[in-house]
Design an enzyme around this catalytic site. Sequence first.
Site, short mmCIF file in Angstrom:
data_model
loop_
_atom_site.label_atom_id
_atom_site.label_comp_id
_atom_site.label_asym_id
_atom_site.label_seq_id
_atom_site.Cartn_x
_atom_site.Cartn_y
_atom_site.Cartn_z
N ASP A 66 41.99 38.27 59.64
CA ASP A 66 42.24 37.00 60.31
C ASP A 66 42.13 37.14 61.83
O ASP A 66 41.90 38.22 62.36
CB ASP A 66 43.54 36.34 59.82
CG ASP A 66 44.79 36.90 60.45
OD1 ASP A 66 44.69 37.63 61.45
OD2 ASP A 66 45.89 36.59 59.94
N LYS A 88 42.28 31.66 60.60
CA LYS A 88 42.74 30.29 60.78
C LYS A 88 43.38 30.21 62.14
O LYS A 88 44.12 31.07 62.53
CB LYS A 88 43.80 29.94 59.74
CG LYS A 88 43.23 29.69 58.41
CD LYS A 88 44.29 29.07 57.53
CE LYS A 88 44.29 29.71 56.19
NZ LYS A 88 44.91 31.02 56.14
N MET A 202 54.85 29.84 66.38
CA MET A 202 54.00 28.63 66.36
C MET A 202 54.74 27.43 66.95
O MET A 202 54.68 26.32 66.40
CB MET A 202 53.58 28.31 64.92
CG MET A 202 52.69 29.37 64.32
SD MET A 202 52.24 29.04 62.61
CE MET A 202 53.58 29.80 61.74
#
Length: 284
Positions: A66, A88, A202
């Site tokens: 990733d 992603k 996040m």
Amino acid sequence: MATRLWPIAFPNGYNETMDRNIITALNLAPFEKGWVWLVGAGPGDPGLITALGLMAIAQADFILYDALVDERLLGLARKGAGLIFAGKRAGVTSCRQSDISSLLIDLARKGSRVLRLKGGDPFVFGRGGEEAGVLAKARVPFRIVPGITAGIGGLAYAGIPVTHRDTNHAVTFITGHGADGKLPKLNWQAIGKGSETLVFYMARKFAGEIAAALISAGRKPDEPAAVIANAARQDQSVTVTTLGGLGEAAAALPALSILVVGENVRLREQLDWLGKMAGALNPA
Ligand code: SAH
């Protein structure tokens, strides 16, 4: 999903002597054909990967990695390994989770050693649980190799102990990003009262909202807080602020960041080993 050829760090053949010594000395589990290993690569500094993770990179037939994985780790793949970007990133067109899972299953069923390499720890806000669930359902054998999660390793690289007897006896890890892209509906009263230290992943976009919710839950606006951006990377930057200033501080730093709220942030003053020993991250 694009297959990319990565510059292999050992173009004349990878010298596996060291690996073999480590594998024997530590009695590492073999990476069998037809298996999928979900491995955490740690938060940035490639040296933070585990011995099992390193061995898996050297032996894998396919590596699905990733966006947070350091390219130098991919340079340790064996010659001819298939390196597939399966990343992603918020706001960027990304691979569908179902495509990644079906590719893992197809490759394993063809008898390959398949490595799913993720930033941090695969089971911490990393969808590792979803991917493992699909593998379990398909009866594809898999192993989980934990990694150092950003909320622990990132704090260590900022000189902020996750726990310390003088400041906190509990810590809560929270995501600021729900499946719908919004701030998850959390019980802020409970979170505010639950533990002295809060670590947010996040959460940059909603840092101001989070701070306001915590202040309404009774946390003090002048409580110490920090934003750790690009943790354990060459361009790490840390801003120490207060809960009241968290929104502004987060907006000024890059998106890849961890937010910390709690008295343990103060310990950085004394323990910022990286800042005090310039160049310690990757000596020239
Ligand atoms: N599984 C990963 C987390 C993936 S979610 C882990 O265990 O670390 C992605 C979020 O992790 C980012 O939005 C950011 O909040 C955090 N993150 C991951 N790596 C980071 C780094 N090097 N520096 C700062 N934050 C990081």
